[in-house]
Design a protein around this motif. Structure first.
Motif, mmCIF file in Angstrom:
data_model
loop_
_atom_site.group_PDB
_atom_site.id
_atom_site.type_symbol
_atom_site.label_atom_id
_atom_site.label_comp_id
_atom_site.label_asym_id
_atom_site.label_seq_id
_atom_site.Cartn_x
_atom_site.Cartn_y
_atom_site.Cartn_z
ATOM 1 N N LEU A 55 30.273 45.313 -27.259
ATOM 2 C CA LEU A 55 31.140 46.428 -26.842
ATOM 3 C C LEU A 55 31.012 47.599 -27.809
ATOM 4 C CD1 LEU A 55 34.366 44.503 -25.763
ATOM 5 C CD2 LEU A 55 32.473 45.299 -24.331
ATOM 6 N N PRO A 56 31.302 48.834 -27.330
ATOM 7 C CA PRO A 56 31.759 49.171 -25.979
ATOM 8 C C PRO A 56 30.607 49.232 -24.971
ATOM 9 C CG PRO A 56 31.600 51.164 -27.274
ATOM 10 C CD PRO A 56 31.291 50.015 -28.215
ATOM 11 N N CYS A 57 30.954 48.980 -23.720
ATOM 12 C CA CYS A 57 29.988 49.084 -22.625
ATOM 13 C C CYS A 57 30.146 50.447 -21.959
ATOM 14 C CB CYS A 57 30.244 47.979 -21.611
ATOM 15 S SG CYS A 57 29.381 48.170 -20.040
ATOM 16 N N PRO A 58 29.061 51.192 -21.718
ATOM 17 C CA PRO A 58 29.174 52.513 -21.086
ATOM 18 C C PRO A 58 29.829 52.478 -19.706
ATOM 19 C CG PRO A 58 26.951 52.156 -21.947
ATOM 20 C CD PRO A 58 27.666 50.860 -22.059
ATOM 21 N N GLU A 59 29.718 51.333 -19.028
ATOM 22 C CA GLU A 59 30.329 51.196 -17.699
ATOM 23 C C GLU A 59 31.701 50.525 -17.768
ATOM 24 O OE1 GLU A 59 28.878 52.702 -15.134
ATOM 25 O OE2 GLU A 59 27.427 53.334 -16.675
ATOM 26 N N ASN A 60 32.212 50.367 -18.979
ATOM 27 C CA ASN A 60 33.539 49.789 -19.204
ATOM 28 C C ASN A 60 33.662 48.363 -18.667
ATOM 29 O OD1 ASN A 60 36.156 49.916 -20.286
ATOM 30 N ND2 ASN A 60 37.036 50.477 -18.299
ATOM 31 N N ILE A 61 32.594 47.611 -18.716
ATOM 32 C CA ILE A 61 32.649 46.192 -18.358
ATOM 33 C C ILE A 61 33.157 45.426 -19.583
ATOM 34 C CG2 ILE A 61 31.320 44.160 -17.642
ATOM 35 C CD1 ILE A 61 29.283 46.162 -16.423
ATOM 36 N N ASN A 62 34.126 44.574 -19.365
ATOM 37 C CA ASN A 62 34.629 43.734 -20.452
ATOM 38 C C ASN A 62 33.675 42.542 -20.596
ATOM 39 O OD1 ASN A 62 36.025 42.127 -22.258
ATOM 40 N ND2 ASN A 62 38.016 42.483 -21.308
ATOM 41 N N ILE A 63 32.522 42.797 -21.198
ATOM 42 C CA ILE A 63 31.435 41.822 -21.217
ATOM 43 C C ILE A 63 31.870 40.473 -21.803
ATOM 44 C CG2 ILE A 63 29.123 41.304 -22.098
ATOM 45 C CD1 ILE A 63 28.586 44.363 -22.076
ATOM 46 N N PRO A 64 32.541 40.442 -22.965
ATOM 47 C CA PRO A 64 32.888 39.130 -23.524
ATOM 48 C C PRO A 64 33.800 38.314 -22.615
ATOM 49 C CG PRO A 64 33.062 40.843 -25.195
ATOM 50 C CD PRO A 64 32.895 41.542 -23.884
ATOM 51 N N GLU A 65 34.775 38.975 -21.990
ATOM 52 C CA GLU A 65 35.688 38.221 -21.125
ATOM 53 C C GLU A 65 34.985 37.749 -19.859
ATOM 54 O OE1 GLU A 65 39.218 36.360 -19.793
ATOM 55 O OE2 GLU A 65 38.381 36.877 -21.756
ATOM 56 N N VAL A 66 34.129 38.587 -19.295
ATOM 57 C CA VAL A 66 33.343 38.152 -18.134
ATOM 58 C C VAL A 66 32.517 36.920 -18.497
ATOM 59 C CG1 VAL A 66 31.457 38.774 -16.567
ATOM 60 C CG2 VAL A 66 33.252 40.444 -17.071
ATOM 61 N N LEU A 67 31.861 36.955 -19.648
ATOM 62 C CA LEU A 67 30.989 35.851 -20.029
ATOM 63 C C LEU A 67 31.772 34.638 -20.530
ATOM 64 C CD1 LEU A 67 27.899 37.630 -21.618
ATOM 65 C CD2 LEU A 67 28.392 37.055 -19.237
ATOM 66 N N ARG A 68 32.988 34.847 -21.024
ATOM 67 C CA ARG A 68 33.846 33.687 -21.342
ATOM 68 C C ARG A 68 34.164 32.904 -20.069
ATOM 69 N NH1 ARG A 68 39.313 31.939 -21.594
ATOM 70 N NH2 ARG A 68 39.995 33.778 -20.434
ATOM 71 N N LEU A 69 34.471 33.624 -19.004
ATOM 72 C CA LEU A 69 34.755 32.956 -17.733
ATOM 73 C C LEU A 69 33.521 32.226 -17.218
ATOM 74 C CD1 LEU A 69 36.935 35.717 -16.044
ATOM 75 C CD2 LEU A 69 37.710 33.673 -17.254
ATOM 76 N N ARG A 70 32.344 32.819 -17.440
ATOM 77 C CA ARG A 70 31.110 32.132 -17.052
ATOM 78 C C ARG A 70 30.910 30.869 -17.892
ATOM 79 N NH1 ARG A 70 25.846 31.292 -18.277
ATOM 80 N NH2 ARG A 70 24.418 31.193 -16.468
ATOM 81 N N GLY A 103 45.047 47.096 -14.031
ATOM 82 C CA GLY A 103 45.276 48.165 -15.000
ATOM 83 C C GLY A 103 45.132 47.696 -16.436
ATOM 84 N N HIS A 104 46.032 48.153 -17.304
ATOM 85 C CA HIS A 104 45.924 47.832 -18.725
ATOM 86 C C HIS A 104 46.299 46.384 -19.032
ATOM 87 C CE1 HIS A 104 50.309 48.003 -19.263
ATOM 88 N NE2 HIS A 104 50.303 49.134 -18.585
ATOM 89 N N TRP A 105 46.823 45.655 -18.031
ATOM 90 C CA TRP A 105 47.144 44.249 -18.259
ATOM 91 C C TRP A 105 45.880 43.383 -18.316
ATOM 92 C CZ3 TRP A 105 51.992 43.131 -19.594
ATOM 93 C CH2 TRP A 105 52.985 44.036 -19.245
ATOM 94 N N PHE A 106 44.817 43.827 -17.671
ATOM 95 C CA PHE A 106 43.556 43.077 -17.682
ATOM 96 C C PHE A 106 42.430 44.077 -17.464
ATOM 97 C CE2 PHE A 106 40.535 39.744 -16.195
ATOM 98 C CZ PHE A 106 40.714 38.843 -17.235
ATOM 99 N N PRO A 107 42.117 44.848 -18.494
ATOM 100 C CA PRO A 107 41.208 45.985 -18.330
ATOM 101 C C PRO A 107 39.749 45.576 -18.208
ATOM 102 C CG PRO A 107 41.826 45.753 -20.624
ATOM 103 C CD PRO A 107 42.635 44.735 -19.864
ATOM 104 N N GLY A 108 38.964 46.483 -17.653
ATOM 105 C CA GLY A 108 37.525 46.297 -17.566
ATOM 106 C C GLY A 108 37.044 46.209 -16.138
ATOM 107 N N MET A 109 35.758 46.516 -15.967
ATOM 108 C CA MET A 109 35.132 46.470 -14.652
ATOM 109 C C MET A 109 34.436 45.128 -14.455
ATOM 110 S SD MET A 109 36.102 49.485 -13.918
ATOM 111 C CE MET A 109 35.302 49.881 -12.368
#
Length: 376
Positions: A290-305, A328-334
């Motif tokens: 992070l940060p990702c230019p597309e605002n993807i929450n990469i670590p959280e996405v990959l934690r779920l994976r 929204g701000h409760w679970f941010p990211g694309m």
């Protein structure tokens, strides 16, 4: 039931607290659930003005009369951060009226998740002015905050020295906030763990693979033991929808000692399973991408994976992944499909992961029905 000191508040909380987001069928069910919790030794009930009719139902139970005297029952409500003191004054008055209370044992700023929220609580004329007034006239005894924010926000909020306790996401399957717990302890703040059964992995309905790996324990029991064995943690939220849902979790309410050899062995088995199944595709959760230019929450996405691939926790993964772009701000990211393969993350990753490919794979595995917060 065991009890622990809630940091500098010096309140002695039961190691399980009744969370009231889910007892909302009607006022009678709420009263029965509260009374059952009290009979089992729970002495702390947490609600929020954002939980539908939760405050109203708790207030009705208090007015009707409970089996435990008021001075032996601790009540917390949560109010969102706001930009000005007048709004907070109104919110505090409304919550006290709904709860039929003269005072709150604890008031938490609900969802201190962003830099803007931090600015609001630190502003001279912001919401904390009204909170401090309520403390001065004894309508509020202790102040804390809950957070779904990133670790940087959490640590910054702790270091404001405005708060006596924290409501935190921290579980066996989500240990990102380990350093926040240590920072809290150094400030002598109480630690209240949010939703270990649900946000901690939907462990009340675990997949077969996870159940088998955790034998002879249940996944939920192990997560509770992981938390209760850590004496830095005061209390865990137990969000029962009915009185009956209190029984099984509280079977471990007296088991707060160090992890046993058998429990440690299972945790080692879980770690080995993840390493073996994921291999070189395992995200280590270092957050270096992070940060990702597309605002993807990469670590959280990959934690779920990680969890879906290693333990077949697909239902949990879909539940959480569906929150992206909807909470929204409760679970941010694309979501992962927003990746444009710009490659900025690749040289940052110490594990040399093919992050764009893993994001695409996660989206294919977990994308489903859009989610939202229960009271979002």
């Amino acid at each position: 039931m065991q009890y622990r000191r809630f940091g500098k508040t010096n309140l002695q909380f039961s190691v399980f607290s009744l969370g009231t987001m889910r007892y909302l069928a009607n006022a009678e069910n709420a009263h029965r659930t509260i009374e059952k919790a009290l009979s089992l030794g729970i002495n702390h009930v947490e609600t929020a003005r954002g939980y539908g009719k939760s405050e109203e139902y708790l207030g009705a139970a208090i007015k009707r009369g409970l089996s435990v005297p008021r001075n032996q029952l601790y009540i917390t409500t949560k109010i969102p951060p706001c930009a000005n003191a007048d709004t907070m004054r109104q919110c505090i008055d409304e919550s006290l009226n709904r709860l039929n209370l003269d005072y709150l044992d604890c008031l938490a700023i609900h969802g201190l998740n962003t830099r803007e929220h931090l600015e609001w609580v630190q502003s001279k004329n912001g919401c904390m002015q009204a909170v401090k007034e309520a403390v001065n006239d004894s309508r509020v005894k202790h102040i804390g905050f809950s957070t779904h924010g990133g670790l940087d926000i959490i640590l910054a909020a702790i270091n404001t020295d405005l708060f006596e306790f924290i409501n935190l996401h921290y579980y066996y399957f989500l240990q990102r906030n380990t350093s926040a717990i240590q920072a809290v302890i150094e400030k002598d703040m109480g630690v209240f763990i949010i939703s270990p059964a649900d946000k901690g992995g939907r462990l009340y309905t675990p997949p077969g693979t996870l159940k088998e790996l955790c034998q002879p324990f249940t996944p939920l029991e192990l997560n509770y033991r992981f938390l209760l064995s850590d004496n830095r943690i005061t209390t865990l939220s137990l969000g029962a929808a009915t009185p009956e849902e209190l029984i099984a979790p509280l079977e471990v309410a007296d088991d707060v000692g160090e992890l046993t050899a058998a429990e440690i062995s299972v945790f080692e088995k879980l770690e080995n399973q993840q390493n073996q199944v994921l291999g070189t595709d395992k995200c280590s959760q270092c957050y270096a991408c992070l940060p990702c230019p597309e605002n993807i929450n990469i670590p959280e996405v990959l934690r779920l994976r990680n969890l879906a691939v290693a333990y077949d926790m697909n239902d949990y993964g879909k539940y959480r992944y569906g929150m992206f772009e909807n909470a929204g701000h409760w679970f941010p990211g694309m979501k992962g499909n927003r990746c444009i393969e710009c490659g900025e993350c690749l040289p940052k990753c110490p594990g040399s992961l093919d992050i764009p490919a893993l994001l695409a794979d996660t989206h294919e595995r977990l994308n489903g029905k859009a989610g939202r917060r229960l009271w979002g």
